[in-house]
Design an enzyme around this catalytic site. Sequence first.
Site, PDB file in Angstrom:
ATOM      1  N   LYS A  18      29.593 -34.583 -15.252  1.00 44.26           N
ATOM      2  CA  LYS A  18      28.275 -35.198 -15.071  1.00 44.26           C
ATOM      3  C   LYS A  18      27.841 -35.956 -16.331  1.00 44.26           C
ATOM      4  CE  LYS A  18      27.511 -33.592 -10.912  1.00 44.26           C
ATOM      5  NZ  LYS A  18      26.573 -32.497 -10.682  1.00 44.26           N
ATOM      6  N   ARG A  52      -8.370 -28.368  -7.778  1.00 45.08           N
ATOM      7  CA  ARG A  52      -7.744 -29.641  -7.406  1.00 45.08           C
ATOM      8  C   ARG A  52      -7.088 -29.593  -6.025  1.00 45.08           C
ATOM      9  NH1 ARG A  52      -4.597 -30.835 -13.149  1.00 45.08           N
ATOM     10  NH2 ARG A  52      -6.236 -30.013 -14.477  1.00 45.08           N
ATOM     11  N   PRO A 108       2.170 -24.529 -13.005  1.00 48.80           N
ATOM     12  CA  PRO A 108       2.755 -23.262 -13.446  1.00 48.80           C
ATOM     13  C   PRO A 108       4.260 -23.224 -13.245  1.00 48.80           C
ATOM     14  CG  PRO A 108       0.767 -22.886 -12.187  1.00 48.80           C
ATOM     15  CD  PRO A 108       1.080 -24.336 -12.068  1.00 48.80           C
ATOM     16  N   GLU A 109       4.965 -22.693 -14.228  1.00 46.66           N
ATOM     17  CA  GLU A 109       6.412 -22.564 -14.118  1.00 46.66           C
ATOM     18  C   GLU A 109       6.760 -21.119 -13.761  1.00 46.66           C
ATOM     19  OE1 GLU A 109       8.614 -24.327 -17.321  1.00 46.66           O
ATOM     20  OE2 GLU A 109       7.210 -25.977 -17.552  1.00 46.66           O
ATOM     21  N   HIS A 159     -14.882 -23.230  -5.657  1.00 48.26           N
ATOM     22  CA  HIS A 159     -13.469 -23.539  -5.434  1.00 48.26           C
ATOM     23  C   HIS A 159     -12.693 -22.327  -4.913  1.00 48.26           C
ATOM     24  CE1 HIS A 159     -14.210 -27.372  -7.247  1.00 48.26           C
ATOM     25  NE2 HIS A 159     -14.503 -26.856  -8.425  1.00 48.26           N
TER      26      HIS A 159
END
Length: 296
Positions: free
Chosen positions: A169, A126, A2-3, A104
Amino acid sequence: MPELPEVETVKRGLAPSMEGARLERLELRRADLRFAFPEAFAERVAGRTIRALGRRAKYLLIDLEDGATVIAHLGMSGSFRIEEGAENAIPGSFHQARSKDVKHDHVIFHLNGAGASRRVIYNDPRRFGFMDLVRRSDLDLYPAFRDLGPEPTGNAFDAVYLAARFAGKSQPLKSALLDQKNIAGLGNIYVCEALWRSQLSPQRAAGTLVTKGGKAKKELVDLTEAIRAVIADAIAAGGSSLRDHIQTDGSLGYFQHSFCAYDREGQPCRTSGCHGTVGRIVQAGRSTFFCASCQK
């Protein structure tokens, strides 16, 4: 994983049920997730009132009345759901049908507030997620937060800031945007989308968006605005909901149906007037989706 928009969606979904509620009991159904739980975790939070929910980058923050903060990371497959009613009710009163296999269910927040009892359940097949407990006053010193850049939704994030970070950069733009020391919470999905919106190549050197005098070029201003916009759109839509991510009420977000670059390899570019095709390359072991025709 997830972001930022997904975690923000989870925070907003949980807030009505958790903020102001008393955490009567924290039930831990195993000794660890990705890492071991903090020592005496359940005992240290029991009986505390939850003052507020927050977010830092991709981490959920649960602030308690005694000045402690629970830090929760969803990992690859973590999610929360909310159950209300008597504990032994079958099937119980769910906001939506159960969305995960109960075997879970690893952590359960037993809450009481506003005249009703409820359970907030963390499910993680997981077990790549984790939870920790720190003092709120020490959050900036927490290892995961110590070197984080500003939030892309905050006032500290603008083209002037990015110009200072990118000046000189040669690092590819995609890599520079994924560097959490530059911007907190940005991930692969929304970087691809922001670069497409601003018509910038992910392979372009970050320093080329800055003048020799250290000022932000218009392209960098456009990129900054695109990042803000794509994050705002994703939050409004409830996150991308890719793979295992779901909202706390069990429903899916819809932003994945609006992707213009991410996961669209071989499809026509959606930029007006562009006749190119979205391609895929691998950068630092991660897939990058972009249109080589219009992203320069």
